[in-house]
Design a protein around this motif. Structure first.
Motif, PDB file in Angstrom:
ATOM      1  N   GLY A  12      82.574 -25.176 -33.998  1.00 41.42           N
ATOM      2  CA  GLY A  12      83.171 -23.859 -33.832  1.00 41.42           C
ATOM      3  C   GLY A  12      84.267 -23.781 -32.784  1.00 41.42           C
ATOM      4  N   THR A  13      84.714 -24.930 -32.283  1.00 49.15           N
ATOM      5  CA  THR A  13      85.716 -24.914 -31.208  1.00 49.15           C
ATOM      6  C   THR A  13      87.123 -25.260 -31.674  1.00 49.15           C
ATOM      7  N   GLY A  14      87.246 -25.868 -32.855  1.00 49.79           N
ATOM      8  CA  GLY A  14      88.556 -26.379 -33.254  1.00 49.79           C
ATOM      9  C   GLY A  14      89.043 -27.443 -32.278  1.00 49.79           C
ATOM     10  N   ASP A  15      88.099 -28.057 -31.566  1.00 51.80           N
ATOM     11  CA  ASP A  15      88.366 -29.064 -30.527  1.00 51.80           C
ATOM     12  C   ASP A  15      89.203 -28.526 -29.361  1.00 51.80           C
ATOM     13  N   ASP A  16      89.170 -27.207 -29.166  1.00 54.03           N
ATOM     14  CA  ASP A  16      89.832 -26.586 -28.019  1.00 54.03           C
ATOM     15  C   ASP A  16      89.038 -26.923 -26.754  1.00 54.03           C
ATOM     16  N   PRO A  17      89.660 -27.583 -25.779  1.00 49.89           N
ATOM     17  CA  PRO A  17      88.937 -28.007 -24.584  1.00 49.89           C
ATOM     18  C   PRO A  17      88.224 -26.875 -23.845  1.00 49.89           C
ATOM     19  N   ALA A  18      88.798 -25.697 -23.789  1.00 53.27           N
ATOM     20  CA  ALA A  18      88.156 -24.575 -23.086  1.00 53.27           C
ATOM     21  C   ALA A  18      86.888 -24.135 -23.819  1.00 53.27           C
ATOM     22  N   ARG A  19      86.939 -24.132 -25.144  1.00 56.92           N
ATOM     23  CA  ARG A  19      85.760 -23.731 -25.922  1.00 56.92           C
ATOM     24  C   ARG A  19      84.677 -24.805 -25.879  1.00 56.92           C
ATOM     25  N   ILE A  20      85.085 -26.073 -25.865  1.00 57.05           N
ATOM     26  CA  ILE A  20      84.111 -27.160 -25.711  1.00 57.05           C
ATOM     27  C   ILE A  20      83.437 -27.038 -24.348  1.00 57.05           C
ATOM     28  N   GLN A  21      84.229 -26.773 -23.310  1.00 53.64           N
ATOM     29  CA  GLN A  21      83.662 -26.620 -21.972  1.00 53.64           C
ATOM     30  C   GLN A  21      82.685 -25.451 -21.920  1.00 53.64           C
ATOM     31  N   ALA A  22      82.980 -24.386 -22.636  1.00 55.07           N
ATOM     32  CA  ALA A  22      82.056 -23.249 -22.680  1.00 55.07           C
ATOM     33  C   ALA A  22      80.726 -23.665 -23.306  1.00 55.07           C
ATOM     34  N   ASN A  23      80.778 -24.507 -24.326  1.00 60.89           N
ATOM     35  CA  ASN A  23      79.543 -25.010 -24.930  1.00 60.89           C
ATOM     36  C   ASN A  23      78.762 -25.884 -23.946  1.00 60.89           C
ATOM     37  N   VAL A  24      79.471 -26.755 -23.239  1.00 62.77           N
ATOM     38  CA  VAL A  24      78.810 -27.603 -22.238  1.00 62.77           C
ATOM     39  C   VAL A  24      78.223 -26.739 -21.125  1.00 62.77           C
ATOM     40  N   ASP A  25      78.958 -25.716 -20.717  1.00 65.50           N
ATOM     41  CA  ASP A  25      78.452 -24.810 -19.679  1.00 65.50           C
ATOM     42  C   ASP A  25      77.159 -24.121 -20.127  1.00 65.50           C
ATOM     43  N   ALA A  26      77.091 -23.716 -21.388  1.00 65.28           N
ATOM     44  CA  ALA A  26      75.874 -23.073 -21.898  1.00 65.28           C
ATOM     45  C   ALA A  26      74.691 -24.031 -21.851  1.00 65.28           C
ATOM     46  N   MET A  27      74.928 -25.285 -22.226  1.00 66.29           N
ATOM     47  CA  MET A  27      73.851 -26.274 -22.161  1.00 66.29           C
ATOM     48  C   MET A  27      73.456 -26.564 -20.715  1.00 66.29           C
ATOM     49  N   THR A  28      74.446 -26.629 -19.828  1.00 71.69           N
ATOM     50  CA  THR A  28      74.171 -26.899 -18.414  1.00 71.69           C
ATOM     51  C   THR A  28      73.416 -25.735 -17.779  1.00 71.69           C
ATOM     52  N   ASP A  29      73.769 -24.511 -18.117  1.00 72.67           N
ATOM     53  CA  ASP A  29      73.029 -23.345 -17.611  1.00 72.67           C
ATOM     54  C   ASP A  29      71.568 -23.398 -18.052  1.00 72.67           C
ATOM     55  N   THR A  30      71.350 -23.789 -19.289  1.00 73.77           N
ATOM     56  CA  THR A  30      69.984 -23.924 -19.789  1.00 73.77           C
ATOM     57  C   THR A  30      69.262 -25.048 -19.056  1.00 73.77           C
ATOM     58  N   ALA A  31      69.961 -26.147 -18.804  1.00 74.70           N
ATOM     59  CA  ALA A  31      69.366 -27.260 -18.064  1.00 74.70           C
ATOM     60  C   ALA A  31      68.953 -26.817 -16.666  1.00 74.70           C
ATOM     61  N   LEU A  32      69.764 -26.007 -16.032  1.00 74.15           N
ATOM     62  CA  LEU A  32      69.425 -25.499 -14.700  1.00 74.15           C
ATOM     63  C   LEU A  32      68.156 -24.654 -14.747  1.00 74.15           C
ATOM     64  N   ALA A  33      68.038 -23.817 -15.756  1.00 73.94           N
ATOM     65  CA  ALA A  33      66.824 -23.003 -15.900  1.00 73.94           C
ATOM     66  C   ALA A  33      65.598 -23.893 -16.111  1.00 73.94           C
ATOM     67  N   LEU A  34      65.748 -24.936 -16.897  1.00 77.64           N
ATOM     68  CA  LEU A  34      64.643 -25.879 -17.098  1.00 77.64           C
ATOM     69  C   LEU A  34      64.258 -26.563 -15.791  1.00 77.64           C
ATOM     70  N   PHE A  35      65.258 -26.979 -15.035  1.00 75.84           N
ATOM     71  CA  PHE A  35      64.997 -27.616 -13.750  1.00 75.84           C
ATOM     72  C   PHE A  35      64.247 -26.673 -12.814  1.00 75.84           C
ATOM     73  N   ARG A  36      64.721 -25.458 -12.750  1.00 78.81           N
ATOM     74  CA  ARG A  36      64.078 -24.472 -11.867  1.00 78.81           C
ATOM     75  C   ARG A  36      62.663 -24.134 -12.329  1.00 78.81           C
ATOM     76  N   ALA A  37      62.355 -24.398 -13.597  1.00 79.66           N
ATOM     77  CA  ALA A  37      60.998 -24.188 -14.118  1.00 79.66           C
ATOM     78  C   ALA A  37      60.116 -25.419 -13.901  1.00 79.66           C
ATOM     79  N   GLY A  38      60.687 -26.439 -13.246  1.00 79.52           N
ATOM     80  CA  GLY A  38      59.901 -27.612 -12.899  1.00 79.52           C
ATOM     81  C   GLY A  38      60.022 -28.796 -13.844  1.00 79.52           C
ATOM     82  N   HIS A  39      60.927 -28.714 -14.808  1.00 80.50           N
ATOM     83  CA  HIS A  39      61.102 -29.795 -15.780  1.00 80.50           C
ATOM     84  C   HIS A  39      62.311 -30.659 -15.409  1.00 80.50           C
ATOM     85  N   LEU A  40      62.464 -31.779 -16.117  1.00 81.73           N
ATOM     86  CA  LEU A  40      63.614 -32.661 -15.938  1.00 81.73           C
ATOM     87  C   LEU A  40      64.511 -32.516 -17.164  1.00 81.73           C
TER      88      LEU A  40
END
Length: 118
Positions: A12-40
């Protein structure tokens, strides 16, 4: 638990770097929530992208990118306890879910489905 966060990267990005970064940011935000919940938490991108660059990829989807990007995530899934699938349509993220199931790993679709680490 060690949990791979699987979501859209290019989809869904058309390989636009800003949209790809937004996808990575969403995954990273979720990873942070997992970390704060005690997971790796882990993302395949954390492993793949530095190797893709070092291997000489000249762009998303070239032969070097394809050699490393999804294959490394599949190997990572095999080492994880489960996969958390987030976001919208993504053949790659769906592949990670299928790989997890093939390895008998748990698949989650929301943070609140994941047991407490306590």
């Amino acid at each position: 638990m060690m949990i791979l966060v699987a979501g859209p990267y290019r989809s869904g990005t058309g390989d636009d770097p800003a949209r790809i970064q937004a996808n990575v940011d969403a995954m990273t935000d979720t990873a942070l929530a997992l970390f704060r919940a005690g997971h790796l938490p882990v993302l395949g991108e954390w492993y793949a992208l530095p190797l893709v660059e070092r291997a000489g990829s000249t762009g998303i989807g070239d032969a070097v990118f394809d050699e490393i990007f999804h294959p490394i995530a599949r190997r990572l899934v095999a080492k994880c306890d489960g996969v958390l699938r987030i976001g919208g349509r993504s053949a790659g993220a769906d592949d990670m879910v299928a790989t997890a199931r093939a390895h008998g790993k748990r698949v989650f679709h929301a943070l609140d489905e994941i047991p407490s680490a306590a």
